[in-house]
Design an enzyme around this catalytic site. Sequence first.
Site, PDB file in Angstrom:
ATOM      1  N   GLN A 112      40.829  38.583  27.074  1.00 35.59           N
ATOM      2  CA  GLN A 112      40.802  39.479  28.307  1.00 35.59           C
ATOM      3  C   GLN A 112      41.500  40.593  28.444  1.00 35.59           C
ATOM      4  OE1 GLN A 112      42.646  36.204  31.328  1.00 35.59           O
ATOM      5  NE2 GLN A 112      42.937  35.148  29.494  1.00 35.59           N
ATOM      6  N   ASN A 113      41.806  40.646  27.276  1.00 33.38           N
ATOM      7  CA  ASN A 113      42.657  42.188  27.026  1.00 33.38           C
ATOM      8  C   ASN A 113      41.620  43.297  27.121  1.00 33.38           C
ATOM      9  OD1 ASN A 113      44.854  40.700  26.716  1.00 33.38           O
ATOM     10  ND2 ASN A 113      45.016  40.649  24.686  1.00 33.38           N
ATOM     11  N   HIS A 130      37.167  41.461  30.048  1.00 34.87           N
ATOM     12  CA  HIS A 130      37.635  41.749  31.450  1.00 34.87           C
ATOM     13  C   HIS A 130      37.224  43.437  30.813  1.00 34.87           C
ATOM     14  CE1 HIS A 130      40.777  38.776  32.268  1.00 34.87           C
ATOM     15  NE2 HIS A 130      39.835  39.169  33.503  1.00 34.87           N
ATOM     16  N   CYS A 141      23.270  50.465  34.738  1.00 38.78           N
ATOM     17  CA  CYS A 141      22.256  49.972  34.121  1.00 38.78           C
ATOM     18  C   CYS A 141      23.145  49.209  32.723  1.00 38.78           C
ATOM     19  CB  CYS A 141      21.020  51.204  33.382  1.00 38.78           C
ATOM     20  SG  CYS A 141      22.264  52.235  32.310  1.00 38.78           S
ATOM     21  N   CYS A 159      25.994  58.545  34.376  1.00 42.08           N
ATOM     22  CA  CYS A 159      24.887  57.688  33.233  1.00 42.08           C
ATOM     23  C   CYS A 159      23.574  58.907  32.129  1.00 42.08           C
ATOM     24  CB  CYS A 159      24.194  56.675  33.518  1.00 42.08           C
ATOM     25  SG  CYS A 159      23.639  55.523  32.220  1.00 42.08           S
ATOM     26  N   CYS A 162      20.360  56.790  32.684  1.00 41.65           N
ATOM     27  CA  CYS A 162      20.009  56.664  33.978  1.00 41.65           C
ATOM     28  C   CYS A 162      20.421  57.430  35.418  1.00 41.65           C
ATOM     29  CB  CYS A 162      19.562  54.748  34.055  1.00 41.65           C
ATOM     30  SG  CYS A 162      21.553  54.318  34.862  1.00 41.65           S
ATOM     31  N   GLY A 199      48.651  33.481  24.310  1.00 36.77           N
ATOM     32  CA  GLY A 199      49.017  34.512  25.934  1.00 36.77           C
ATOM     33  C   GLY A 199      48.378  34.894  26.621  1.00 36.77           C
ATOM     34  N   SER A 201      48.267  33.373  31.094  1.00 39.27           N
ATOM     35  CA  SER A 201      48.893  32.556  31.620  1.00 39.27           C
ATOM     36  C   SER A 201      48.261  31.541  31.938  1.00 39.27           C
ATOM     37  CB  SER A 201      49.771  33.372  32.855  1.00 39.27           C
ATOM     38  OG  SER A 201      48.451  34.497  33.491  1.00 39.27           O
TER      39      SER A 201
HETATM   40  N1  APR Z   1      53.150  35.803  22.514  1.00 35.36           N
HETATM   41  C1  APR Z   1      52.008  34.635  23.707  1.00 35.36           C
HETATM   42  N2  APR Z   1      52.569  34.744  24.495  1.00 35.36           N
HETATM   43  C2  APR Z   1      53.524  35.084  24.820  1.00 35.36           C
HETATM   44  C3  APR Z   1      54.005  36.146  24.590  1.00 35.36           C
HETATM   45  C4  APR Z   1      54.087  36.618  23.234  1.00 35.36           C
HETATM   46  N3  APR Z   1      54.698  37.151  22.052  1.00 35.36           N
HETATM   47  N4  APR Z   1      54.720  37.286  25.522  1.00 35.36           N
HETATM   48  C5  APR Z   1      54.376  36.612  26.605  1.00 35.36           C
HETATM   49  N5  APR Z   1      52.951  35.956  26.123  1.00 35.36           N
HETATM   50  C6  APR Z   1      52.863  34.446  27.336  1.00 35.36           C
HETATM   51  C7  APR Z   1      53.841  34.862  28.403  1.00 35.36           C
HETATM   52  O1  APR Z   1      53.988  33.580  29.027  1.00 35.36           O
HETATM   53  C8  APR Z   1      52.436  34.077  29.663  1.00 35.36           C
HETATM   54  O2  APR Z   1      51.999  33.013  29.341  1.00 35.36           O
HETATM   55  O3  APR Z   1      51.558  35.238  27.648  1.00 35.36           O
HETATM   56  C9  APR Z   1      51.090  35.168  29.042  1.00 35.36           C
HETATM   57  C10 APR Z   1      50.626  36.321  29.975  1.00 35.36           C
HETATM   58  O4  APR Z   1      50.566  35.796  30.914  1.00 35.36           O
HETATM   59  P1  APR Z   1      49.719  37.414  31.860  1.00 35.36           P
HETATM   60  O5  APR Z   1      50.465  38.537  32.438  1.00 35.36           O
HETATM   61  O6  APR Z   1      49.557  36.506  33.106  1.00 35.36           O
HETATM   62  O7  APR Z   1      48.056  37.807  30.724  1.00 35.36           O
HETATM   63  P2  APR Z   1      46.379  37.338  30.959  1.00 35.36           P
HETATM   64  O8  APR Z   1      47.005  35.753  31.586  1.00 35.36           O
HETATM   65  O9  APR Z   1      46.001  37.762  30.118  1.00 35.36           O
HETATM   66  O10 APR Z   1      46.301  38.052  32.537  1.00 35.36           O
HETATM   67  C11 APR Z   1      45.078  37.934  32.304  1.00 35.36           C
HETATM   68  O11 APR Z   1      45.264  39.099  34.819  1.00 35.36           O
HETATM   69  O12 APR Z   1      45.927  40.914  35.703  1.00 35.36           O
HETATM   70  C12 APR Z   1      44.607  40.098  35.045  1.00 35.36           C
HETATM   71  O13 APR Z   1      43.410  41.925  34.454  1.00 35.36           O
HETATM   72  C13 APR Z   1      44.585  41.405  33.824  1.00 35.36           C
HETATM   73  O14 APR Z   1      43.710  40.636  31.900  1.00 35.36           O
HETATM   74  C14 APR Z   1      44.221  40.225  32.742  1.00 35.36           C
HETATM   75  C15 APR Z   1      44.392  38.798  33.588  1.00 35.36           C
END
Ligand code: APR
Length: 258
Positions: A112-113, A130, A141, A159, A162, A199, A201
């Site tokens: 998602q990063n 994402h 396109c 682009c 296109c 990593g 939520s």
């Molecule tokens: N190692 C592993 N996990 C970690 C660490 C770490 N060092 N530090 C924090 N975390 C965990 C937190 O506990 C949390 O559960 O990483 C998670 C980050 O959650 P979010 O900030 O909600 O990120 P993410 O799940 O990637 O969000 C999804 O939301 O805002 C949008 O587009 C954005 O891609 C993102 C999407």
Amino acid sequence: MEPWSCDELDAAAECLARARYAIALTGAGLSVESGIPPFRGPGGLWTKHGEPPLDGYQRFLADPRRAWEERLNPAGPMRELWEALTAARPNPGHAALVELEDLGILKCTITQNVDNLHRAAGSARLLEIHGNATLIRCIECVARYARESIDFAELPPRCPSCLGILKSDTVSFGEPIPPDVLERCFEESERADCMIVAGTSATVYPAAQFPMAIQERGGDLVEVNPYESELTALCRHALRGPAGEVLPQLVERVRARL
Ligand code: APR
């Protein structure tokens, strides 16, 4: 909750080593140890500044010139994020996933990063659901270009192939996930019988539905996260610690089983 234990690491490694088709889902937490803040939870950008408006894409379509002026001169939380993204380098968590891929255990990483760190670490079988902040995408396109190859003298940039309007490849709130990437993500998660969830939520869809679908089909989830998430109750193994420390240890135990 208690930090991860050797027994849990061994059990998770056994699960991965005997998986038929293991993949990974990663989120902002994987890049925290690279200096990029997460979005939610402790130290989260949205926790500090509030969630951004959910109609980012509609705002882009309504006035792409203005949207580009804001993106090229980020302010507030977006400036903080952009500065962290620019300075960041992959950490041992990213490297561990590359090792699992090289061992033939990890068949694909869905991230998602948008920070390009999986690519920089050497992940080959990677799906950026994402988008990627170093790329620019045509909204007509769907062609993608390296950011440095685009001329921003005229806004919005067009682009080269296109003449459609170009947008950052990062998927804005309210924007549909580009179908080419989304289809691949569904294909990979439908094949999987095991998923590392590191990593995240697991609060944003459609990404969060992939681990749920795997678990519903009887597959195993291995969570790596210092805190509980929306998925914890569904996980076969929950390794409570930072990804940059836990994942390298997990790889060593998987390697010992091959
Ligand atoms: N190692 C592993 N996990 C970690 C660490 C770490 N060092 N530090 C924090 N975390 C965990 C937190 O506990 C949390 O559960 O990483 C998670 C980050 O959650 P979010 O900030 O909600 O990120 P993410 O799940 O990637 O969000 C999804 O939301 O805002 C949008 O587009 C954005 O891609 C993102 C999407």
